[in-house]
Motif scaffolding. Structure first.
Motif, PDB file in Angstrom:
ATOM      1  N   MET A  32      70.500  38.480  14.978  1.00 24.71           N
ATOM      2  CA  MET A  32      70.944  37.405  15.844  1.00 24.71           C
ATOM      3  C   MET A  32      71.211  37.950  17.239  1.00 24.71           C
ATOM      4  N   SER A  36      71.370  32.690  19.312  1.00 22.44           N
ATOM      5  CA  SER A  36      71.160  32.262  17.921  1.00 22.44           C
ATOM      6  C   SER A  36      72.479  32.170  17.167  1.00 22.44           C
ATOM      7  N   PHE A  48      68.085  32.687  13.936  1.00 20.02           N
ATOM      8  CA  PHE A  48      67.942  34.115  14.149  1.00 20.02           C
ATOM      9  C   PHE A  48      67.074  34.380  15.380  1.00 20.02           C
TER      10      PHE A  48
END
Length: 208
Positions: A32, A36, A48
């Protein structure tokens, strides 16, 4: 959790270990970035950063195998995340329940290891829905069918006990435990919660 409290690496990323909240099976390892993580917190579903495509991606956007977030926890150094989810399907791009494929038998030193293994297998069957699987059949038929089987197996346990047959009782109890685990999965109720209930009732010395 606030994204600004997280320690991202020099590339602006943090590893996120995704775990099935019910079965405790590790599903995948992804990354991440701040954007995200924010979208994950805002939407309640996993987002992600794809290092190969260099863009955000929403898990399940095309496959519908979304992951509903139950909790996000940072480790002690705040440079890694544990994301507990309720998955709506397989986590792996291969169509498997988890990106981490396990083999072998449970540790014989743990007398309850088979319960943990069975809970993970049931979760895998729900996610992958393999044809010809009895567990797949139960999930496709729905809660009424599962409840009917739980009732039937409970009755068989009673009959086996009345017959004073250890072999019969062992067989029928195994069937009942299996169908109870399927029911818990269908209800998204982790077995851990049931075990905590038992601990609260009987945890003290002299209780029970």
């Amino acid at each position: 959790m606030k994204p600004e409290e997280i320690r991202f690496d020099e590339h602006g990323l943090i590893p996120a270990i995704v775990q099935d909240a019910a079965s405790k099976k590790v599903l995948t390892l992804a990354y991440m970035n701040e954007d995200s993580l924010k979208k994950t917190l805002e939407t309640g579903e996993t987002w992600f950063w794809s290092r190969s495509r260099r863009r955000l991606w929403h898990k399940g956007a095309t496959s519908r195998n979304i992951q509903k977030v139950v909790s996000i926890t940072a480790d002690c150094d705040r440079d890694a995340l544990l994301v507990r989810v309720n998955p709506a399907g397989p986590a792996c791009h291969t169509g498997d329940y988890s990106c981490f494929h396990t083999s072998g038998s449970p540790d014989s030193l743990d007398r309850f290891a088979i319960i943990d293994t069975l809970e993970q297998v049931i979760a895998q069957r729900e996610a992958e829905q393999p044809e010809g699987s009895y567990t797949t059949y139960l999930f496709r038929e729905g809660v009424d069918k599962i409840l009917k089987k739980v009732g039937e197996e409970a009755g068989e346990v009673i009959i086996a006990a009345k017959n004073r047959s250890s072999a019969e009782l062992s067989w029928e109890t195994a069937d009942l435990l299996f169908h109870l685990l399927v029911l818990l999965r269908e209800q998204h109720l982790p077995l851990d919660r049931v075990l905590r209930e038992l601990e609260q009732r009987h945890g003290g010395e002299g209780k029970g």
